[in-house]
Design an enzyme around this catalytic site. Structure first.
Site, PDB file in Angstrom:
ATOM      1  N   GLU A 122      -0.710  48.003  18.087  1.00 58.15           N
ATOM      2  CA  GLU A 122      -1.965  48.637  17.717  1.00 58.15           C
ATOM      3  C   GLU A 122      -2.134  49.905  18.565  1.00 58.15           C
ATOM      4  OE1 GLU A 122      -5.538  46.321  18.179  1.00 58.15           O
ATOM      5  OE2 GLU A 122      -6.722  47.802  17.115  1.00 58.15           O
ATOM      6  N   GLY A 255      -6.575  45.801  27.953  1.00 53.28           N
ATOM      7  CA  GLY A 255      -6.794  44.472  28.510  1.00 53.28           C
ATOM      8  C   GLY A 255      -5.883  43.443  27.854  1.00 53.28           C
ATOM      9  N   MET A 257      -4.149  42.055  23.621  1.00 50.16           N
ATOM     10  CA  MET A 257      -3.905  42.376  22.217  1.00 50.16           C
ATOM     11  C   MET A 257      -3.737  41.100  21.385  1.00 50.16           C
ATOM     12  SD  MET A 257      -3.532  44.627  19.896  1.00 50.16           S
ATOM     13  CE  MET A 257      -3.242  44.170  18.198  1.00 50.16           C
ATOM     14  N   GLU A 258      -4.379  41.110  20.224  1.00 50.66           N
ATOM     15  CA  GLU A 258      -4.535  39.911  19.394  1.00 50.66           C
ATOM     16  C   GLU A 258      -3.403  39.651  18.407  1.00 50.66           C
ATOM     17  OE1 GLU A 258      -6.411  42.780  19.088  1.00 50.66           O
ATOM     18  OE2 GLU A 258      -6.923  43.186  16.998  1.00 50.66           O
ATOM     19  N   ASN A 259      -2.171  40.113  18.663  1.00 50.35           N
ATOM     20  CA  ASN A 259      -1.050  39.863  17.743  1.00 50.35           C
ATOM     21  C   ASN A 259      -1.075  38.429  17.209  1.00 50.35           C
ATOM     22  OD1 ASN A 259       0.085  42.390  18.848  1.00 50.35           O
ATOM     23  ND2 ASN A 259       0.404  41.100  20.633  1.00 50.35           N
ATOM     24  N   GLU A 292      -9.756  37.898  22.050  1.00 48.47           N
ATOM     25  CA  GLU A 292      -8.483  38.011  21.319  1.00 48.47           C
ATOM     26  C   GLU A 292      -8.298  36.821  20.386  1.00 48.47           C
ATOM     27  OE1 GLU A 292      -7.554  40.877  21.553  1.00 48.47           O
ATOM     28  OE2 GLU A 292      -8.289  41.461  23.525  1.00 48.47           O
ATOM     29  N   HIS A 295     -10.332  37.251  17.251  1.00 47.96           N
ATOM     30  CA  HIS A 295      -9.746  38.214  16.317  1.00 47.96           C
ATOM     31  C   HIS A 295      -8.920  37.510  15.232  1.00 47.96           C
ATOM     32  CE1 HIS A 295     -10.755  42.288  17.342  1.00 47.96           C
ATOM     33  NE2 HIS A 295     -10.207  42.291  18.536  1.00 47.96           N
ATOM     34  N   GLU A 314     -13.614  45.267  15.828  1.00 50.44           N
ATOM     35  CA  GLU A 314     -13.914  45.281  17.265  1.00 50.44           C
ATOM     36  C   GLU A 314     -15.400  45.033  17.553  1.00 50.44           C
ATOM     37  OE1 GLU A 314     -11.759  44.827  19.324  1.00 50.44           O
ATOM     38  OE2 GLU A 314      -9.902  45.604  18.446  1.00 50.44           O
TER      39      GLU A 314
END
Ligand code: BES
Ligand code: ZN
Length: 850
Positions: A122, A255, A257-259, A292, A295, A314
């Site tokens: 992202e 901080g 990432m929501e992969n 996360e 998300h 977000e």
């Protein structure tokens, strides 16, 4: 040298993708400088397309070869990607490229962090991995094979097969490329599991490199399980895979990432132990893990059509993590914390050259729009919507949103439509919150006659860059009326203001009430209300709304600080007694009392002075703040030791809200106490602390009185092996250095053997520390400006994203006197004139210069 004019992208230019992707197969043959990426992508023409051009993004890729339906092709390659005259029918595209993770210092795409391969895609990082339609409205099912001589090989979804030196993964959920992730390295997991309410057993892992961090994973695991349970209970959302992995990495721009199924975290946002992390760190980690995780539904299952819609995921996910933290801890304290963050960052953004709407309508580099406005104001907009429609309709609207848009790449229009459909409301005026930038000023006038109290309200939003005229917004204004005994004669009522000027009446009162306006900070506005200090003191003592009670104290303090700056006023006993009464009130939550005791920041005072038409002088502000703290300490002299003793926590450390609140108040009292006892109590606390909150609190109290030389050295000796703790050591010295030594301190630390320009946490520790030292950064010598400019110029070629974020330190420059403005302009122009400047930084410096 002039850098090329940046290319602007407009929301109004959105067109659907020419081709859709059904499936993607990726093979990674890992090599530090020569990773091969082999892709096989099934494309088909998009029936809704308006263009037929076959274009794949690609950046910094070494092209090896490509085929369509098995036949080699020679596409047009450019710095942005690949074009080809592709069939107007389904086909399979294959490509092979080579990339170099170990020299990728941008920390976007595939890169290496301490021997570990990891990814950050992202917003637009996937194009640094292979040729692909790198836009969120292209969603596909990914299958990934990783080949590499490393013990742990991870990607999204579920593992399907593995052997010595290889692993295959399959993610059944269609996703945009920005949610792709790969991790490979020598890693060890803390494993656990969570059974969803429909009975799915989910394996949970938190992975770290072996050798020190293993004991720091337990708290994050508990936070993850709490988040999973909360999303089921409150939003009815279950997790949808059999596996959820979290990996901690040392080098990370953000901080976390929501992969999908493979969240990647900055080590600082997941790893914690009582000895190494503060209460604030624990709370932040709990919130980020929740964020996360949340998300997975608000971002992954329903994603964004394009990056202009960023607040769709977000803003909503921040709102959800705020609700979660409120439920886990204290709603009152969380609301105050969030309002402080909003005012410090988002109002600041709105008041300067970087102001933009929650949904911007143009950008050059999307990385530059992960801002307080998109995130925090985006969350506020959802809070207002919930307040306007009520909890029940909010829940129905969210259910409809998940039902209707699951699997979609959606827009803000889609989001608002579910609310319109559920409530029958017309939200066209409300929608201005998404398109109109700037912080509304709400001017309050009151009148009272014959038992009727009237509130005369006026709203006005000052111009922002590119938006000269503003329209009235829908403002939910929560109001309560108190009688002279502090009893509520009108309980909290939400007024819905829609006009520029409006009057609201309350009849049948037996006397003139005191109004408590904008309870719980019901709208992100600045209230201008000429209340007397006696009324404010009354609200500080009696308001039944905790937010407004705190805010009354805040306004009193801000008003006093301004009078001290402008009129040489001395602190009045009314203010000091009001503070003392709250501090001594044992019925109040210690965390709340600590917040009341905390003064506005020097940055707040500078902004308040500027708003009132003055030119703030950071040196004077710094003096005045120190003077007020000393007055408070002297006034509270007899109380401080007792409160400090009362805040002792028995038993082993836990990061729960209750003991954390006690430690927060204990540390606040210690800081005041140090101004009277020369640091005696702080030195004792430092020596005996068994947790980082108290160790660091003591060190801070000492540095604030220009002591603590020995403790600083002891701290380094104790924690030299721990990166995350050493970040605190770097940051604290710079942020608390005397103004005339701040830049020199930062500069000295850049030659420390443990300084590493390539590690964003360390860079931010030093230069973020400089930035928050308002008097130091803005020291009239200009040394702070010059040093930051030097280092941003050095960082930019290595890591444009972090450079562009750090340059926002200059965004308040128009507030200051001509001499400071001139020095900042020189610094900014020096950055702007650097040849080969990144697009990220070029956009920011251009906007800052206006
Ligand atoms: N999706 C973002 C991470 C991100 C940000 C990726 C910018 C690429 C560019 C993630 O969900 C996020 O918002 N993280 C925040 C923390 C969160 C608690 C607000 C962050 O990284 O600061
Ligand atoms: Zn997020």
């Amino acid at each position: 040298m002039k850098n090329p004019a940046p290319q602007t992208i407009y929301l109004s230019d959105y067109t659907p993708p020419a081709y859709l992707v059904d499936s993607v197969h990726l093979t990674f043959k890992l090599g530090a400088t020569d990773t091969r990426v082999i892709s096989r992508i099934a494309f088909r023409p998009n029936p809704d397309a308006t263009s037929k051009e076959f274009f794949l993004h690609g950046q910094d890729l070494r092209f090896i070869g490509a085929r369509i339906d098995g036949a080699p092709i020679t596409p047009d390659l450019s710095a942005e990607g690949l074009r080809y005259n592709a069939p107007d029918a389904p086909f399979v595209f294959e490509a092979e490229v080579e990339i170099s993770p170990s020299t990728n210092t941008s920390l976007e795409g595939l890169y290496m962090s301490n021997g570990m391969y990891c990814t950050q895609c992202e917003a637009e990082g996937f194009r640094k991995i292979t040729y692909y339609p790198d836009r969120p409205d292209v969603m596909a099912v990914f299958t990934v094979r990783i080949e590499g001589d490393l013990p742990v090989l991870l990607s999204n979804g579920n593992p399907v097969a593995q052997g010595e030196g290889w692993a295959e993964w399959h993610d059944p959920w269609p996703k945009p490329a920005y949610l792709f992730a790969l991790v490979a390295g020598d890693l060890v997991a803390l494993s656990d599991s969570f059974t969803t309410r429909s009975g799915r057993k989910v394996d949970l892992n938190i992975w770290v490199r072996p050798g020190g961090d293993e004991a720091k994973r337990a708290f994050g695991m508990e936070a993850l399980k709490k988040s999973m349970a909360w999303d089921e209970e409150v939003y009815g959302r279950e997790y949808d895979l059999d596996l959820f992995n979290i990996v901690a990495v040392d080098d990370f721009n953000m901080g976390a990432m929501e992969n999908k199924g493979l969240n990647i975290f900055n080590a600082s946002a997941v790893l914690a132990s009582p000895e190494t992390a503060t209460d604030a760190d624990f709370e932040r980690i709990e919130a980020i893990i929740a964020h996360e995780y949340f998300h997975n539904w608000t971002g992954n299952r329903i994603t964004c059509r394009d990056w202009f819609q960023l607040c769709l995921k977000e803003g909503l996910t921040v709102f959800r993590d705020q609700q979660f933290t409120g439920d886990m801890r204290s709603h009152a304290v969380k609301r105050i914390d969030d309002a402080m963050v909003l005012r410090a960052h988002q109002f600041r953004e709105d008041n300067g050259p970087l102001a933009h709407p929650v949904r911007p309508d143009s950008f050059v580099e999307i990385n530059n729009f992960y801002t307080a406005t998109v995130y925090e104001k985006g969350a506020e907009v959802i809070g207002m919507l919930k307040l306007l429609v009520g909890d029940a309709d909010y829940a129905k609207a969210l259910d409809l949103y998940f039902d209707r848009h699951d699997g979609d790449a959606a827009t803000i229009e889609d989001w608002l439509r579910v609310f319109e459909d559920v409530t029958g409301r017309d939200l066209r005026q409300f929608a201005r919150w998404y398109s109109q930038a700037g912080t509304p000023r709400l001017t309050v006038n009151e009148s009272y006659a014959d038992g009727t109290y009237q509130l005369h309200l006026r709203q006005e939003t000052p111009p922002t860059p590119g938006q000269d005229t503003k329209k009235p917004l829908v403002l939910p204004i929560a109001v309560g009326l108190l009688n002279e005994n502090g009893a509520e004669v009108v309980p909290t009522t939400v007024l819905e203001m829609t006009q520029a000027e409006q009057t609201f009446s309350f009849a049948g009162l037996s006397g003139k009430p005191t109004a408590s306006i904008l309870r719980n900070f019901s709208a992100p506005v600045i209230v201008k209300h000429d209340k007397t200090n006696a009324e404010r003191a009354f609200l500080l003592a009696h308001d039944t709304d905790p937010f407004n009670r705190w805010d009354a104290g805040r306004t009193l303090a801000q008003d006093l600080l301004m009078r001290m700056v402008c009129d040489n006023a001395t602190p009045d006993t009314g203010f000091l007694n009001g503070l003392a009464a709250v501090l001594r009130d044992d019925t109040l939550d210690p965390a709340f009392r600590a917040l009341v005791l905390r003064l506005p920041s020097e940055e707040d005072t500078a902004q308040a002075l500027f708003d009132a038409g003055h030119t703030p002088d950071p040196a004077v502000i710094n003096d005045v703040h120190e003077t007020l703290k000393l007055h408070i300490a002297q006034h509270l002299q007899d109380t401080l030791p007792r409160i400090y003793a009362d805040m002792t926590v028995e038993g082993p450390y836990t990061p729960d809200a209750e003991p954390a609140g006690k430690r927060a108040l204990g540390n606040a009292v210690l800081a005041l106490q140090s101004k009277l006892d020369g640091g005696k109590a702080a030195a004792q606390q430092f020596a005996s602390a068994d947790n980082m909150t108290q160790q660091l609190g003591a060190l801070r109290a000492l540095l604030q009185i220009a002591k603590g030389e020995n403790e600083l050295a002891a701290f380094a000796a104790q924690w030299g092996h721990d990166r995350l703790v050493m970040d605190k050591w770097f940051a604290l010295q710079v942020s608390l250095a005397p103004a005339d030594q701040a830049a020199a301190t930062a500069e000295r630390l850049t030659v420390h053997p443990d300084f590493d320009i390539k590690n964003p946490n360390r860079f931010r520790a030093v230069f973020g520390g400089l930035r928050v030292n308002t008097a130091g950064f803005h020291h009239r010598s200009g040394a702070g400006y010059n040093l930051l400019a030097d280092w941003l110029i050095r960082l930019d070629p290595l890591n444009p994203q972090t450079t562009a974020r750090m340059i926002t330190a200059f965004d308040t420059w128009k507030r200051y006197d001509m001499e400071r403005q001139r020095k900042i302009r020189v610094a900014l122009e020096r950055i702007a004139g650097t040849s080969g400047l990144s697009g990220d930084t070029n956009e920011m410096v251009t906007r800052l210069l206006g």
